[in-house]
Design a protein around this motif. Structure first.
Motif, PDB file in Angstrom:
ATOM      1  N   MET A   1       0.828  -1.213   0.000  1.00  0.00           N
ATOM      2  CA  MET A   1       0.000   0.000   0.000  1.00  0.00           C
ATOM      3  C   MET A   1       0.865   1.267   0.000  1.00  0.00           C
ATOM      4  O   MET A   1       0.626   2.196  -0.763  1.00  0.00           O
ATOM      5  N   SER A   2       1.867   1.307   0.890  1.00  0.00           N
ATOM      6  CA  SER A   2       2.694   2.507   0.991  1.00  0.00           C
ATOM      7  C   SER A   2       3.454   2.771  -0.309  1.00  0.00           C
ATOM      8  O   SER A   2       3.635   3.924  -0.714  1.00  0.00           O
ATOM      9  N   THR A   3       3.899   1.694  -0.981  1.00  0.00           N
ATOM     10  CA  THR A   3       4.611   1.862  -2.250  1.00  0.00           C
ATOM     11  C   THR A   3       3.708   2.483  -3.317  1.00  0.00           C
ATOM     12  O   THR A   3       4.114   3.392  -4.051  1.00  0.00           O
ATOM     13  N   GLU A   4       2.464   1.993  -3.386  1.00  0.00           N
ATOM     14  CA  GLU A   4       1.520   2.524  -4.374  1.00  0.00           C
ATOM     15  C   GLU A   4       1.139   3.963  -4.059  1.00  0.00           C
ATOM     16  O   GLU A   4       1.056   4.810  -4.951  1.00  0.00           O
ATOM     17  N   LEU A   5       0.922   4.269  -2.777  1.00  0.00           N
ATOM     18  CA  LEU A   5       0.599   5.638  -2.379  1.00  0.00           C
ATOM     19  C   LEU A   5       1.731   6.589  -2.737  1.00  0.00           C
ATOM     20  O   LEU A   5       1.493   7.704  -3.221  1.00  0.00           O
ATOM     21  N   ARG A   6       2.955   6.137  -2.513  1.00  0.00           N
ATOM     22  CA  ARG A   6       4.103   6.979  -2.839  1.00  0.00           C
ATOM     23  C   ARG A   6       4.211   7.210  -4.342  1.00  0.00           C
ATOM     24  O   ARG A   6       4.449   8.330  -4.806  1.00  0.00           O
ATOM     25  N   GLY A   7       4.009   6.154  -5.134  1.00  0.00           N
ATOM     26  CA  GLY A   7       4.064   6.301  -6.583  1.00  0.00           C
ATOM     27  C   GLY A   7       2.964   7.210  -7.111  1.00  0.00           C
ATOM     28  O   GLY A   7       3.200   8.039  -8.001  1.00  0.00           O
TER      29      GLY A   7
END
Length: 451
Positions: free
Chosen positions: A1-7
């Motif tokens: 989730m955090s990776t997608e939010l950052r992207g």
């Protein structure tokens, strides 16, 4: 989730600042016209209603370049990008010139409305001047979509901020007649709009020409005549988006025309509420545009699982943001209205409309983000049907009954609710659109997984 939010955030935040700066120009127009006089604000409000309707429709018509380039980038086929962009520019020039013609034809409507002569002349002049910017705007939005689909969003932000600064300066000089310039009142806002749109296009072309990020896909390095097969494909994908954008923008613009008979106060209050709501709307729209690129690139790479995950993360982000904006609008409605004008009656009415706008924030954010995600799948016709149904079958008829209370209707309020009646109906329309698009996104994502 955090990776997608950052992207998602890395792609969305420059779009957001750029979009806020772009809408900030309209805020400056309305605010400066409002401080010139209530009549200037009313005239600019009518002119802006036509400009916004055509501008947003054009934005949708040329948006077909976004998913097409994003899919090419996701598939690693950069060689096909320049051809797509060149043909999209030809299409943009054509639809932009048609919009210019339609804008000038539309001014005839003002002659059949119960308007003060000054307000009527100002509205007509505003539309005639800003119509010259429509072809330029269409060309700019093609390059905007091309840049976004290459993950190059920071140039758009920088140019939009510079454009906002230019808009403020030109407005100050022409609306109030500073530094020896003629005092044009609300008409100065029209010239400021034309100047900033031209600046946006020229500045973006200059930036792209000098940046290495666009070198491998630079579309303006050679002349290419129109290829009607390619343009037809772009229209097939873009026309439903344009109709979708028209369905929503025309609903808001038509309200401004229908409430004109209630006087300058109602028109000015509606424009203030609409203007600020448009500013807030840029947050979920920016998330949606970033989401379109990410979903399109994932699908181009053949990863339907990731595309579905990205789509629903984007919807969740939009709901969180909308909750915060709704609370903020509800708590500061009167202060917001006061920033636009010093007219007490206009402030009171605009604050009431802003409270209604706070109610539909969740629905508005959901419908724009889900529709952008669906466009990432290159699905555009079904969202068009949903928007047309929501706004033209439900919202506008209900708004007509509540806002105007026509005597021939068997069921109607005892007294016309004017702008408030229309805004109540918009809550219904946006809610229907949001629910329909959520169901559609679920179906489209599942179909791609099965395929």
């Amino acid at each position: 989730m955090s990776t997608e939010l950052r992207g998602l955030w890395q792609l969305a935040w420059p779009i957001l600042i750029g979009q806020l700066a772009t809408v900030g120009m309209a805020v400056v127009d309305v605010a400066m016209a409002g401080h010139a006089s209530a009549q200037d604000l009313a005239g600019v409000s009518l002119g802006v209603s036509v400009w916004n309707m055509l501008m947003i429709t054009l934005m949708g018509l040329v948006m077909s370049v976004n998913p097409m380039v994003a899919h090419q980038v996701g598939a690693g086929d950069l060689a096909g990008v320049p051809h797509i962009v060149r043909q999209a520019l030809w299409k943009a020039l054509g639809v932009g010139l048609i919009a210019l013609l339609l804008a000038n034809i539309t001014t005839a409507l003002f002659d059949h409305m119960l308007l003060e002569p000054y307000v009527r002349d100002l509205a007509k002049g505003f539309v005639q001047i800003t119509s010259l910017a429509l072809p330029l705007f269409a060309l700019y939005r093609v390059l905007y979509g091309y840049s976004t689909s290459l993950n190059q969003t920071k140039p758009l932000m920088v140019i939009a901020l510079l454009s906002l600064l230019l808009n403020i300066v030109v407005n100050s000089l022409l609306v109030f007649g500073q530094l020896g310039f003629p005092r044009l009142g609300g008409l100065g806002c029209a010239w400021a709009t034309l100047a900033t749109v031209a600046f946006n296009l020229l500045a973006l072309v200059w930036w792209m020409h000098h940046s290495n990020a666009y070198r491998s896909t630079w579309p303006l390095g050679q002349f290419e005549p129109p290829h009607w097969t390619q343009i037809k494909g772009l229209l097939k994908l873009g026309l439903p988006i344009g109709v979708t954008y028209f369905a929503e923008s025309s609903a808001f613009s038509l309200i401004a025309l229908l409430i004109a008979e209630f006087g300058s106060t109602q028109m000015a209050a509606h424009q203030i509420a609409l203007n600020f709501t448009s500013l807030v709307f840029m947050v979920p729209l920016s998330v949606g545009l970033a989401l379109l690129t990410r979903v399109g690139q994932s699908l181009g790479a053949g990863d339907a699982v990731l595309a579905r995950y990205q789509a629903w993360v984007g919807v969740a982000v939009g709901l969180v943001v909308a909750s915060l904006s709704a609370a903020g609008m509800a708590l500061t409605a009167k202060w917001i209205a006061s920033a636009y004008t010093s007219d007490t009656a206009v402030i009171t009415m605009a604050a009431q409309l802003l409270l209604l706008a706070a109610v539909f924030q969740l629905s508005d954010a959901t419908q724009v983000i889900t529709s952008c995600a669906i466009r990432g799948y290159k699905v555009t016709r079904s969202p068009m049907v949903i928007h047309l149904t929501a706004f033209w079958v439900f919202a506008l008829p209900l708004g007509y009954v509540l806002g105007l209370a026509p005597s021939w209707m068997p069921w109607r309020p005892d007294q016309a609710m004017a702008a408030q009646g229309f805004w109540i109906a918009l809550i219904l329309g946006l809610t229907i659109a949001a629910l329909g698009l959520v169901v559609l996104l679920r179906q489209v994502a599942r179909a791609h997984l099965r395929a």
